[in-house]
Design a protein around this motif. Structure first.
Motif, mmCIF file in Angstrom:
data_model
loop_
_atom_site.group_PDB
_atom_site.id
_atom_site.type_symbol
_atom_site.label_atom_id
_atom_site.label_comp_id
_atom_site.label_asym_id
_atom_site.label_seq_id
_atom_site.Cartn_x
_atom_site.Cartn_y
_atom_site.Cartn_z
ATOM 1 N N PRO A 139 -3.391 -3.278 -8.230
ATOM 2 C CA PRO A 139 -4.299 -3.065 -7.104
ATOM 3 C C PRO A 139 -3.907 -3.944 -5.923
ATOM 4 C CG PRO A 139 -5.279 -4.592 -8.634
ATOM 5 C CD PRO A 139 -3.937 -4.207 -9.216
ATOM 6 N N VAL A 140 -4.519 -3.665 -4.780
ATOM 7 C CA VAL A 140 -4.323 -4.468 -3.579
ATOM 8 C C VAL A 140 -5.696 -4.975 -3.150
ATOM 9 C CG1 VAL A 140 -3.526 -4.510 -1.195
ATOM 10 C CG2 VAL A 140 -2.320 -3.107 -2.890
ATOM 11 N N VAL A 141 -5.870 -6.284 -3.163
ATOM 12 C CA VAL A 141 -7.160 -6.904 -2.862
ATOM 13 C C VAL A 141 -7.069 -7.652 -1.534
ATOM 14 C CG1 VAL A 141 -8.913 -8.538 -3.643
ATOM 15 C CG2 VAL A 141 -7.641 -7.176 -5.328
ATOM 16 N N LYS B 298 -8.419 8.919 -1.524
ATOM 17 C CA LYS B 298 -7.744 8.197 -2.604
ATOM 18 C C LYS B 298 -6.899 7.047 -2.064
ATOM 19 C CE LYS B 298 -7.517 11.999 -5.953
ATOM 20 N NZ LYS B 298 -6.632 12.873 -6.753
ATOM 21 N N ASP B 299 -6.331 7.263 -0.887
ATOM 22 C CA ASP B 299 -5.516 6.198 -0.284
ATOM 23 C C ASP B 299 -6.380 5.009 0.115
ATOM 24 O OD1 ASP B 299 -3.244 7.855 -0.499
ATOM 25 O OD2 ASP B 299 -3.715 8.803 1.426
ATOM 26 N N LEU B 300 -7.525 5.289 0.719
ATOM 27 C CA LEU B 300 -8.417 4.209 1.112
ATOM 28 C C LEU B 300 -8.919 3.448 -0.109
ATOM 29 C CD1 LEU B 300 -9.846 2.876 3.551
ATOM 30 C CD2 LEU B 300 -11.782 4.413 3.111
ATOM 31 N N ALA B 301 -9.097 4.169 -1.211
ATOM 32 C CA ALA B 301 -9.590 3.529 -2.435
ATOM 33 C C ALA B 301 -8.582 2.564 -3.040
ATOM 34 C CB ALA B 301 -9.964 4.604 -3.460
ATOM 35 N N LEU B 302 -7.352 2.579 -2.559
ATOM 36 C CA LEU B 302 -6.348 1.633 -3.051
ATOM 37 C C LEU B 302 -6.657 0.205 -2.609
ATOM 38 C CD1 LEU B 302 -3.089 3.674 -2.312
ATOM 39 C CD2 LEU B 302 -4.260 3.434 -4.514
ATOM 40 N N LEU C 8 0.821 -1.213 0.000
ATOM 41 C CA LEU C 8 0.000 0.000 0.000
ATOM 42 C C LEU C 8 0.856 1.265 0.000
ATOM 43 C CD1 LEU C 8 -2.832 -1.005 2.501
ATOM 44 C CD2 LEU C 8 -3.074 -0.581 0.039
ATOM 45 N N THR C 9 1.949 1.235 0.757
ATOM 46 C CA THR C 9 2.842 2.397 0.797
ATOM 47 C C THR C 9 3.478 2.650 -0.566
ATOM 48 O OG1 THR C 9 3.324 2.001 3.136
ATOM 49 C CG2 THR C 9 4.861 3.399 1.931
#
Length: 263
Positions: A205-207, A234-238, A193-194
């Motif tokens: 993406p990160v699932v 936007k960060d949470l949407a990752l 995520l970072t």
């Protein structure tokens, strides 16, 4: 070699430059000069203890070797998805079956699967991928307790250093999928995520697969972390949270197609 003190520059304080010895690009001054042997001498003199194998300069070569080996092995890897999950998941646990189904679905979608190569969920994902005819990759790590690569790894390599291994996870994947896991999985999740948040990587993406397990973490990010301004919308949407394997594969496919179009 010894270097005589340089003369004081006009107008500068009349201070002597300390004597020094040069060891390749390294400068030794004061008491550090007392090492009398040269690099060539230490190389050619085979007598004495083997402690040199464990010194930091030698470790640099080991680190370099790990990167060279990893890059060489994975350079021709087809599009791939890295899947993280617990090494402690038993073969009779529902999460093991979930891992097998995910590995098979990714293989059928045309992705190689990359895991940490160990037991538990990692084994399940490798097993599902291999059973479906996909390329099953395992990137193992040297640990104090014996682990080894699981038998469903088709292409595997063991690393000494976590950071070298993590680089391989990121460099050769188009997505991260996290199944339930412990500290190791959390470490890999937040590093991913970072890297995406800071745009060090832009292609995946990160699932999070498993709402019952990951839901509390997601709500904490959405609540305490987002509401206090530590991250943005936007960060949470990752993060994509789901229970549906088909949905997870769809997210991976869409991200990969978007990346292809951009390149």
């Amino acid at each position: 070699m010894s270097v005589p003190p340089a003369p004081a520059a006009p107008g500068s304080p009349d201070e002597e430059r300390p004597s020094e010895r040069l060891r390749g690009p390294v400068v030794l001054r004061r008491e550090r000069q007392q090492e009398l042997t040269t690099t060539d001498q230490r190389l050619l003199d085979s007598r004495g203890l083997s402690d040199w194998v464990h010194t930091d300069p030698w470790r640099v070569l080991r680190i370099q070797a790990e990167f060279v080996e990893g890059f060489g092995m994975l350079a021709e890897l087809p599009r791939a998805v890295t899947v993280f999950g617990s090494a402690r998941t038993g073969r009779d646990h529902p999460e093991y079956q979930l891992g097998r189904e995910l590995g098979g679905a990714l293989a059928k979608a045309g992705f190689a699967v990359v895991t940490g190569g160990g037991p538990g969920t990692m084994e399940a994902v490798n097993r599902g991928c291999s059973d479906a005819g996909g390329l099953s990759v395992g990137l193992g790590i040297e640990l104090p307790f014996e682990q080894g690569l699981n038998p469903w790894v088709d292409l595997g390599i063991n690393f000494r250093y976590f950071f070298a291994r993590k680089t391989m996870f990121v460099k050769y994947s188009q997505a991260f999928v996290c199944l339930p896991g412990g500290f190791g999985t959390l470490d890999e999740l937040f590093e991913a995520l970072t890297l995406v948040q800071t745009k060090k990587v832009t292609k995946f993406p990160v699932v999070l697969l498993g709402t019952e397990y990951w839901g509390g973490l997601y709500e904490w990010l959405k609540g305490a972390v987002l509401e206090s301004g530590k991250i943005g919308e936007k960060d949470l949407a990752l993060v994509h949270l789901t229970d549906d394997i088909d949905d997870a594969v769809k997210v991976v496919n869409e991200a990969y197609r978007a990346w292809e179009e951009a390149h």
